[in-house]
Design a protein around this motif. Structure first.
Motif, PDB file in Angstrom:
ATOM      1  N   ASP A   1       0.830  -1.214   0.000  1.00 66.52           N
ATOM      2  CA  ASP A   1       0.000   0.000   0.000  1.00 66.52           C
ATOM      3  C   ASP A   1       0.862   1.260   0.000  1.00 66.52           C
TER       4      ASP A   1
ATOM      5  N   ALA B 100       1.911   1.764  -3.527  1.00 62.44           N
ATOM      6  CA  ALA B 100       0.808   2.302  -4.313  1.00 62.44           C
ATOM      7  C   ALA B 100       0.655   3.791  -4.052  1.00 62.44           C
TER       8      ALA B 100
ATOM      9  N   ARG C  82      -5.752   7.367   0.262  1.00 63.15           N
ATOM     10  CA  ARG C  82      -4.612   8.233  -0.038  1.00 63.15           C
ATOM     11  C   ARG C  82      -4.673   9.557   0.699  1.00 63.15           C
TER      12      ARG C  82
ATOM     13  N   LEU D 196      -6.052  -5.415  -3.172  1.00 65.48           N
ATOM     14  CA  LEU D 196      -6.553  -4.171  -2.591  1.00 65.48           C
ATOM     15  C   LEU D 196      -5.409  -3.301  -2.074  1.00 65.48           C
ATOM     16  N   MET D 197      -4.413  -3.938  -1.466  1.00 69.12           N
ATOM     17  CA  MET D 197      -3.289  -3.146  -0.952  1.00 69.12           C
ATOM     18  C   MET D 197      -2.506  -2.515  -2.089  1.00 69.12           C
ATOM     19  N   SER D 198      -2.447  -3.206  -3.218  1.00 68.65           N
ATOM     20  CA  SER D 198      -1.717  -2.635  -4.351  1.00 68.65           C
ATOM     21  C   SER D 198      -2.458  -1.438  -4.934  1.00 68.65           C
ATOM     22  N   ARG D 199      -3.674  -1.176  -4.427  1.00 66.26           N
ATOM     23  CA  ARG D 199      -4.410   0.026  -4.826  1.00 66.26           C
ATOM     24  C   ARG D 199      -4.311   1.110  -3.765  1.00 66.26           C
ATOM     25  N   GLY D 200      -3.553   0.831  -2.701  1.00 70.89           N
ATOM     26  CA  GLY D 200      -3.277   1.871  -1.716  1.00 70.89           C
ATOM     27  C   GLY D 200      -3.974   1.711  -0.381  1.00 70.89           C
TER      28      GLY D 200
END
Ligand SMILES: Nc1ncnc2c1ncn2[C@@H]1O[C@H](COP(=O)(O)OP(=O)(O)OP(=O)(O)O)[C@@H](O)[C@H]1O
Ligand SMILES: [Mg+2]
Lengths: 257, 471
Positions: free
Chosen positions: A80, A83, A113, B424-428
């Motif tokens: 995360d 990302a 974010r 999901l984590m790779s989307r932040g």
């Protein structure tokens, strides 16, 4: 400043955690900001593994080498965090998240974010989402479908690009986004990527593909050939054309250290 | 008597927010239970003789029935019961003002996104709140249409005949040990009557009933939806019910008369020392439609199986339930559908989530009597496990005495997958956010049936729970 690579991979070796042999056998790759690089290579050569190590998939561990993103050690960061720093991977095989709509999913990703206490403006979000869906020639109702749940192969790929278009990464790793797309869809997706690139010329793209087709629409600055976990050749677009003619036979005989 | 009475505790996983007030209960019985205590309760409520007799009879039934040996672990329950105050007159809670409520509790309410009005009720600040006006105008409208929506005590006082005609007919004291206990010591709950043909758009919400005895430890609710009526009743909310009580045993009886439609929604989150043993049953007459929407969070052990007795031809029953078992908790929940008449249909959809050392069990009964021709029933139970230590099991009982019946049963168990989390984590999203989103997706088919504010609360609650689930 702009000369510093946005992505700098050096001597990277990686394996599936707990296995005893490496899949990546010393990958070297340097991308400058705003560049488009393509990686081609036979099935099983390690392309997706490289993409997943860049994105931080917990199943893989780097055993040697380094991956720097804008000068930061990517391997030390959680997926995360990567990302949020601007790394995006379009999955070769995206997974389904039942019960979660695309709209809800993207809203949560954008909300994540923001600083604690800051709330995403829902009207702005809705506007952005609709605009991006239009760019990719998607029906607005698609946003209400559950992420990848029952999607066709092509719908999954398009959904990956929709996410990329909404999240606006600094580095997009696209793992075989072209596979499974029909001819029209390929054109639409390529147009989407080119539009994003035009909006943000600093965006860098690492494109993994098997086909020249995709490169007709998205012109790479550099093409790499990966075989058995190493990059064995790098050059201009002509490298891809050469592969189209001769295949990977010439590389297969090469010895891997 | 201690001068400091710990009235309320709040928190989601570990109940870190204690809450102490100086007020003493106006009245409470001594710990434990006997006939004298039952008499005191009845006298306090100024009840007619027949109710006292019913209570005393129920007490004898309670004492004669052994502790259930199935379901969850009740081996320590007797000890809890010996220390329980079976009746506490709750009026003193109304004296408290919002300013006295500790900041951390207010903050938690805020994080949960609980509407202001409800926060006050939850904090035990009964006196005034913003939607009181709204409630009063609704109440006027309801009364004009003959709807009764009262506390159970007022129901008995003001509508003695209607009350007596139905009380205990759906769930007699002898039904089970805890129904007997409730029948002996009940206090608090709602009395609802919807006259024939009356269709209510706005749900009847239990928290509207301010300044009356609220949901108690031994809540008793009696609802009669008369012919062709239509209504929705909502009880509870997702904030933990703060209480030092460690035992809750409610009885909910619903009569759904011919061609009526009734939905009963309850979402409850108990503190994790609580035994929650509830009997909920609806009698569904010809052409009528009953839905239970049931959410259970928290508690040490919950045993709760909302049921529909499909008594008349063409009756339909639905049970939708969500159970969440956190560390050390056991949710033993499910539903029962009993097909007595021809062309009856039913469905049970049960979703459970187990986290940490939590355990959720689905326990369901589908019974089709001989003569219930063409009865149809479908059961779907899905379990989601968050951690390696989480546990789930299913106990589907099916008894069919009718040739033409068709009964389907489907069960799935899934784990939160590494691939999903990574996606999901790779989307932040961080791990907790990702986990919460997966869980929300899992319960979405039921959560979407909830009124918006409850769905929002439930979602936020799950987010808070997931924050504690990852290292
Ligand atoms: N999680 C895993 N578990 C076991 N083996 C794996 C795993 N991931 C990759 N591998 C192995 O590593 C090798 C490289 O796989 P990878 O998916 O990176 O290839 P690829 O170049 O993307 O191939 P393709 O063109 O078919 O997509 C393969 O032999 C594959 O079986
Ligand atoms: Mg691949």
């Amino acid at each position: 400043m702009n000369d510093r690579p946005i992505l700098h991979v050096t001597g990277l070796r990686a394996r599936v955690a707990d296995e005893d042999s490496d899949i990546l056998n010393g990958v070297d790759l340097a991308m400058r900001r705003g560049q488009i690089h393509a990686i081609m290579g036979p099935n099983g050569s390690g392309k997706s593994t490289l993409a997943k190590v860049i994105a931080g998939h917990p199943a893989y561990e780097a055993t040697a080498g380094s991956v720097a993103f804008q000068g930061e050690d990517l391997l030390e960061m959680e997926p995360d965090e990567r990302a949020q720093a601007g790394v995006f991977m379009a999955f070769q095989y995206p997974v389904a998240i039942p019960g979660v709509s695309i709209a809800n999913f993207l809203r949560t990703a954008l909300q994540a974010r923001l600083e604690d206490g800051e709330e995403l403006d829902l009207f702005d979000f809705q506007e952005l989402l609709m605009e991006r869906m239009e760019l990719l020639d998607m029906e607005p109702s698609f946003a209400q479908r559950h992420v990848n749940d029952g999607f066709s192969g092509g719908e999954k790929k398009r959904n990956e690009i929709l996410q990329m278009a909404v999240l606006k990464p600094a580095l997009a790793v696209m793992d075989e986004t072209d596979s499974g797309l029909d001819i029209d869809a390929l054109r639409i997706v390529a147009h989407g990527v080119n539009t994003l690139k035009a909006e943000n010329p600093d965006m860098s793209v690492l494109l993994i593909t098997h086909y020249q087709r995709m490169l007709n629409y998205i012109t790479p600055d550099v093409v790499h050939v990966m075989v058995k976990g190493r990059i064995v050749e790098s050059g201009g677009p002509e490298v891809a054309l050469g592969l189209e003619e001769r295949g990977y036979e010439q590389y297969r005989r090469m010895q891997v250290a | 008597m201690p001068s400091n009475e710990v009235i309320q505790g709040l928190g989601l996983d570990d109940y870190k927010f204690g809450f102490v007030t100086d007020s003493e209960p106006v009245f409470r019985t001594r710990p434990g239970l006997d006939a004298d205590i039952v008499r005191q309760i009845s006298a306090r409520k100024d009840e007619p003789e027949w109710m006292l007799k019913r209570r005393l009879k129920a007490l004898r039934i309670y004492e004669s029935k052994p502790m259930p040996q199935w379901g969850g672990d009740l081996s320590e329950l007797q000890e809890t019961l010996d220390q329980t105050y079976f009746y506490v007159k709750p009026q003193e809670q109304m004296e408290r003002s919002w300013d006295d409520v500790p900041e951390n509790i207010k903050e938690t309410f805020e994080r949960l996104g609980i509407p202001e009005a409800e926060r006050r009720i939850l904090a035990g600040v009964g006196a005034q709140y913003d939607s009181e006006m709204v409630y009063h105008s609704l109440k006027e409208e309801w009364e004009a249409r003959g709807v009764i929506f009262d506390s159970i005590e007022d129901g008995l006082r003001n509508h003695p005949e209607l009350f007596r005609k139905h009380f205990g007919t759906v769930i007699p004291a002898a039904d089970n040990k805890f129904a007997a206990l409730n029948s002996a010591v009940w206090s608090g709950g709602s009395f609802v009557y919807i006259p024939p043909g009356v269709q209510l758009e706005t749900p009847l919400q239990a928290y509207f009933r301010v300044n009356q005895e609220r949901l108690g430890q031994f809540e008793r609710t009696l609802i009669i939806a008369d012919e062709g009526s239509r209504a929705h009743y909502i009880e509870g909310c997702t904030a933990p019910v703060y209480s030092t009580d460690s035992f809750h045993s409610g009885v909910i009886e619903i009569v759904v008369n011919r061609d009526a439609f009734f939905r009963y929604t309850t979402i409850q989150n108990w503190s994790n020392n609580m035994y929650n043993l509830v009997t909920q049953r609806a009698l569904v007459q010809q052409g009528a439609h009953m839905e239970w929407l049931d959410g259970n969070l928290g508690s040490k052990l919950t045993m709760k199986y909302p049921s529909c007795y499909l008594m008349g031809e063409g009756a339909h029953g639905e049970i939708m339930s969500i159970a969440y078992a956190g560390d050390g908790q056991h949710q033993d929940t499910g539903g029962k559908v009993i097909h007595v008449a021809p062309n009856t249909s039913s469905s049970i959809v049960s979703k459970s989530i187990s986290k940490g050392t939590g355990r959720s069990s689905y326990r369901g009964l589908c019974k089709v009597y001989d003569g219930a021709a063409n009865a149809k029933s479908n059961v779907e139970c899905d379990a989601l496990l968050i951690n390696e230590t989480s546990r789930t099991d299913t106990f589907p009982y099916i008894e069919i005495d009718e040739q033409t019946a068709s009964v389907g049963h489907e069960a799935t168990v899934s784990k939160v997958g590494d691939e999903q989390l990574f996606y999901l984590m790779s989307r932040g999203m961080d791990e907790a956010e990702a986990m919460a989103l997966i869980v929300r997706g899992f319960i979405e088919p039921i959560a979407k049936e909830l009124p918006l504010e409850y769905a929002v609360e439930l979602n936020r609650l799950i987010e808070l729970e997931m924050e504690g689930s990852v290292g």
